[in-house]
Design an enzyme around this catalytic site. Sequence first.
Site, PDB file in Angstrom:
ATOM      1  N   HIS A   1       4.217 -53.582 -42.955  1.00 53.23           N
ATOM      2  CA  HIS A   1       3.872 -53.546 -44.499  1.00 53.23           C
ATOM      3  C   HIS A   1       4.343 -52.394 -45.221  1.00 53.23           C
ATOM      4  O   HIS A   1       4.332 -51.331 -44.873  1.00 53.23           O
ATOM      5  CB  HIS A   1       2.137 -53.569 -44.462  1.00 53.23           C
ATOM      6  CG  HIS A   1       1.632 -54.046 -45.832  1.00 53.23           C
ATOM      7  ND1 HIS A   1       1.465 -53.182 -46.977  1.00 53.23           N
ATOM      8  CD2 HIS A   1       0.918 -55.305 -45.986  1.00 53.23           C
ATOM      9  CE1 HIS A   1       1.035 -54.001 -47.811  1.00 53.23           C
ATOM     10  NE2 HIS A   1       0.521 -55.127 -47.420  1.00 53.23           N
TER      11      HIS A   1
ATOM     12  N   ASP B   1      -1.923 -61.096 -42.060  1.00 53.43           N
ATOM     13  CA  ASP B   1      -1.394 -62.381 -41.770  1.00 53.43           C
ATOM     14  C   ASP B   1      -1.702 -62.574 -40.107  1.00 53.43           C
ATOM     15  O   ASP B   1      -1.769 -63.731 -39.797  1.00 53.43           O
ATOM     16  CB  ASP B   1      -0.191 -62.710 -41.979  1.00 53.43           C
ATOM     17  CG  ASP B   1       0.053 -63.103 -43.690  1.00 53.43           C
ATOM     18  OD1 ASP B   1      -1.108 -63.428 -44.146  1.00 53.43           O
ATOM     19  OD2 ASP B   1       1.168 -62.788 -44.077  1.00 53.43           O
TER      20      ASP B   1
HETATM   21  C1  LIG Z   1      -0.223 -60.403 -46.188  1.00 50.82           C
HETATM   22  C2  LIG Z   1       1.073 -60.221 -46.358  1.00 50.82           C
HETATM   23  O1  LIG Z   1       2.053 -60.646 -47.147  1.00 50.82           O
HETATM   24  S1  LIG Z   1       1.592 -58.872 -45.279  1.00 50.82           S
HETATM   25  C3  LIG Z   1       3.341 -58.939 -45.274  1.00 50.82           C
HETATM   26  C4  LIG Z   1       3.624 -60.281 -44.179  1.00 50.82           C
HETATM   27  N1  LIG Z   1       5.091 -60.228 -43.892  1.00 50.82           N
HETATM   28  C5  LIG Z   1       5.404 -59.921 -42.514  1.00 50.82           C
HETATM   29  O2  LIG Z   1       4.628 -60.054 -41.646  1.00 50.82           O
HETATM   30  C6  LIG Z   1       6.922 -60.185 -42.272  1.00 50.82           C
HETATM   31  C7  LIG Z   1       7.424 -59.158 -41.095  1.00 50.82           C
HETATM   32  N2  LIG Z   1       7.280 -57.871 -41.798  1.00 50.82           N
HETATM   33  C8  LIG Z   1       8.247 -57.317 -42.440  1.00 50.82           C
HETATM   34  O3  LIG Z   1       9.359 -57.990 -42.397  1.00 50.82           O
HETATM   35  C9  LIG Z   1       8.206 -55.961 -43.131  1.00 50.82           C
HETATM   36  O4  LIG Z   1       7.220 -55.132 -42.287  1.00 50.82           O
HETATM   37  C10 LIG Z   1       7.587 -56.076 -44.570  1.00 50.82           C
HETATM   38  C11 LIG Z   1       8.616 -57.194 -45.369  1.00 50.82           C
HETATM   39  C12 LIG Z   1       6.366 -56.606 -44.735  1.00 50.82           C
HETATM   40  C13 LIG Z   1       7.830 -54.573 -45.350  1.00 50.82           C
HETATM   41  O5  LIG Z   1       9.098 -54.338 -45.224  1.00 50.82           O
HETATM   42  P1  LIG Z   1       9.658 -52.916 -45.864  1.00 50.82           P
HETATM   43  O6  LIG Z   1       8.640 -52.257 -46.606  1.00 50.82           O
HETATM   44  O7  LIG Z   1      10.970 -53.312 -46.775  1.00 50.82           O
HETATM   45  O8  LIG Z   1      10.278 -52.297 -44.756  1.00 50.82           O
HETATM   46  P2  LIG Z   1      11.636 -52.296 -44.119  1.00 50.82           P
HETATM   47  O9  LIG Z   1      12.161 -53.666 -43.962  1.00 50.82           O
HETATM   48  O10 LIG Z   1      12.607 -51.325 -44.741  1.00 50.82           O
HETATM   49  O11 LIG Z   1      11.310 -51.801 -42.490  1.00 50.82           O
HETATM   50  C14 LIG Z   1      11.298 -50.377 -42.009  1.00 50.82           C
HETATM   51  C15 LIG Z   1      11.586 -50.464 -40.631  1.00 50.82           C
HETATM   52  O12 LIG Z   1      10.417 -51.138 -39.678  1.00 50.82           O
HETATM   53  C16 LIG Z   1      11.234 -52.462 -39.146  1.00 50.82           C
HETATM   54  N3  LIG Z   1      10.127 -53.230 -39.451  1.00 50.82           N
HETATM   55  C17 LIG Z   1       9.374 -53.599 -40.420  1.00 50.82           C
HETATM   56  N4  LIG Z   1       8.649 -54.749 -39.981  1.00 50.82           N
HETATM   57  C18 LIG Z   1       9.074 -55.100 -38.525  1.00 50.82           C
HETATM   58  C19 LIG Z   1       8.639 -56.328 -38.128  1.00 50.82           C
HETATM   59  N5  LIG Z   1       7.700 -57.223 -38.767  1.00 50.82           N
HETATM   60  N6  LIG Z   1       9.261 -56.506 -36.888  1.00 50.82           N
HETATM   61  C20 LIG Z   1      10.230 -55.857 -36.544  1.00 50.82           C
HETATM   62  N7  LIG Z   1      10.529 -54.691 -37.256  1.00 50.82           N
HETATM   63  C21 LIG Z   1      10.115 -54.387 -38.352  1.00 50.82           C
HETATM   64  C22 LIG Z   1      12.461 -52.418 -39.976  1.00 50.82           C
HETATM   65  O13 LIG Z   1      13.258 -53.405 -38.945  1.00 50.82           O
HETATM   66  C23 LIG Z   1      12.916 -51.299 -40.339  1.00 50.82           C
HETATM   67  O14 LIG Z   1      13.205 -50.696 -39.258  1.00 50.82           O
HETATM   68  P3  LIG Z   1      14.853 -49.738 -39.326  1.00 50.82           P
HETATM   69  O15 LIG Z   1      14.388 -48.720 -40.180  1.00 50.82           O
HETATM   70  O16 LIG Z   1      15.028 -49.439 -37.930  1.00 50.82           O
HETATM   71  O17 LIG Z   1      15.956 -50.636 -39.741  1.00 50.82           O
HETATM   72  O1  LIG Z   2       0.563 -56.109 -50.348  1.00 46.50           O
HETATM   73  C1  LIG Z   2       1.491 -56.647 -49.928  1.00 46.50           C
HETATM   74  O2  LIG Z   2       2.840 -56.165 -50.408  1.00 46.50           O
HETATM   75  C2  LIG Z   2       1.676 -57.930 -49.189  1.00 46.50           C
HETATM   76  C3  LIG Z   2       0.014 -58.214 -48.983  1.00 46.50           C
HETATM   77  O3  LIG Z   2      -0.306 -57.682 -47.821  1.00 46.50           O
HETATM   78  C4  LIG Z   2      -0.874 -58.926 -49.805  1.00 46.50           C
HETATM   79  O4  LIG Z   2      -0.428 -59.558 -50.649  1.00 46.50           O
HETATM   80  O5  LIG Z   2      -1.748 -59.417 -49.482  1.00 46.50           O
END
Ligand SMILES: CC(=O)SCCNC(=O)CCNC(=O)[C@H](O)C(C)(C)COP(=O)(O)OP(=O)(O)OC[C@H]1O[C@@H](n2cnc3c(N)ncnc32)[C@H](O)[C@@H]1OP(=O)(O)O
Ligand SMILES: O=C([O-])CC(=O)C(=O)O
Length: 371
Positions: free
Chosen positions: A262, A314
């Site tokens: 996140h 999620d």
């Molecule tokens: C209720 C919601 O909407 S919550 C969000 C729901 N989304 C997900 O679950 C999708 C999976 N999660 C992700 O893709 C990310 O954690 C996000 C998009 C939520 C946040 O992303 P950002 O803040 O942009 O972090 P970023 O993409 O820079 O990741 C940082 C590091 O953690 C890793 N990482 C982050 N999330 C994950 C994951 N779910 N699986 C594997 N690696 C991950 C990235 O690969 C990165 O590693 P690196 O530095 O070695 O390249």
């Molecule tokens: O806060 C965020 O970036 C995503 C999230 O967890 C939400 O919208 O509930």
Amino acid sequence: MEGKPPFRPGLEGIVAAETTISYLDVEAEEIVVRGYDLIELARKKSYLDVVALLLDGRLPTPERRLALQAQLREDSDLPENVVSILKRLPPETHAMDALRTGISALAGHDPDLEDRTAEGNRRKAVRLLAKIPTIVANSFRLKKGETPVSPRRDLSYSANFLYMLTGQEPSEGEVKAFDQSLIVYSEHEMPNSTFAARVIASTQSDLYGAVTGAVASLKGTLHGGANEAVMYMLLEAGSKDNLERIMLDKLARKERIMGFGHRVYMKKMDPRALLMKEALAELAEEKGERMLYEMCETGEQVMQREKGLFPNLDYYAAPVYYLLGIPIEVYTPIFLAARTAGLGAHVIEQHANNRLFRPRVRYLGPRGLTP
Ligand SMILES: CC(=O)SCCNC(=O)CCNC(=O)[C@H](O)C(C)(C)COP(=O)(O)OP(=O)(O)OC[C@H]1O[C@@H](n2cnc3c(N)ncnc32)[C@H](O)[C@@H]1OP(=O)(O)O
Ligand SMILES: O=C([O-])CC(=O)C(=O)O
């Protein structure tokens, strides 16, 4: 450097608005909503209380609550021509695209569309909160040529929403878990979808446009679309060992595991995920379905061990919805339905104190070319 504003990819850490709606206090592990802890609200209040809190700035009196409930019941039917638009969508249509179309089509039916006062926006938000569950529950039926389910006005808001989704009258325990999920999905400060809605509202566009934009944002798997992706992964695995293998394979291929990580809580557990984990444990007990719970725990341990990452909401909302018997294709639309309360509050706030969003870029392209 003077003269050169900083560039932060993904606007990480940038403050985009002043708000009295909500704040993620990561240090205190608290999601502050209008001064309350969201998790405490989920334990002690119902979704309708939180809707009133978000839209009006305070918890409702019993009279205000009854009036809100009556309004939501009265407005829950869809105009006939919106139903016919939904019927004409091709069966392949993603449920979020159907929802986006349905919300967009409702705009022309709202007598307050161009009223951007707080009262006008509140009336529109309540109409959307009334009608979105009816769209979510029926668009997937309509596109398959099935008969739509009518709202039941004798049930509470959450019980009726769950009833329309499954076609079965839910138990008390099921309604509690679903209502809690709506509360924890209702508002979360400045995620991508809320930002999208506020950017749209800042042009003096209307609430329907802002929510339609938020639907498009929320569809993505890096945001709301993750809840469905989590469930497909859990079903594909079917056992703890398989899940571990699938996750390790994905990580080896440098793929992301949905439901983990996140932007704000990258190194901590999302407090909402913990609450949904509890709800999952209770439902698993009620239904004699321990396997899913145990698989989720395995997944949590694998990600902790391999990447130091924690589950987000999620990850645990998905199996809760599965045990509630909800079709997977509408998990993300449910997220949007719940978030409509928060989006409504943000559009009210944006319109009340507006300045157009218009950032700048760092230009990396060529200059001085001759056409
Ligand atoms: C209720 C919601 O909407 S919550 C969000 C729901 N989304 C997900 O679950 C999708 C999976 N999660 C992700 O893709 C990310 O954690 C996000 C998009 C939520 C946040 O992303 P950002 O803040 O942009 O972090 P970023 O993409 O820079 O990741 C940082 C590091 O953690 C890793 N990482 C982050 N999330 C994950 C994951 N779910 N699986 C594997 N690696 C991950 C990235 O690969 C990165 O590693 P690196 O530095 O070695 O390249
Ligand atoms: O806060 C965020 O970036 C995503 C999230 O967890 C939400 O919208 O509930």
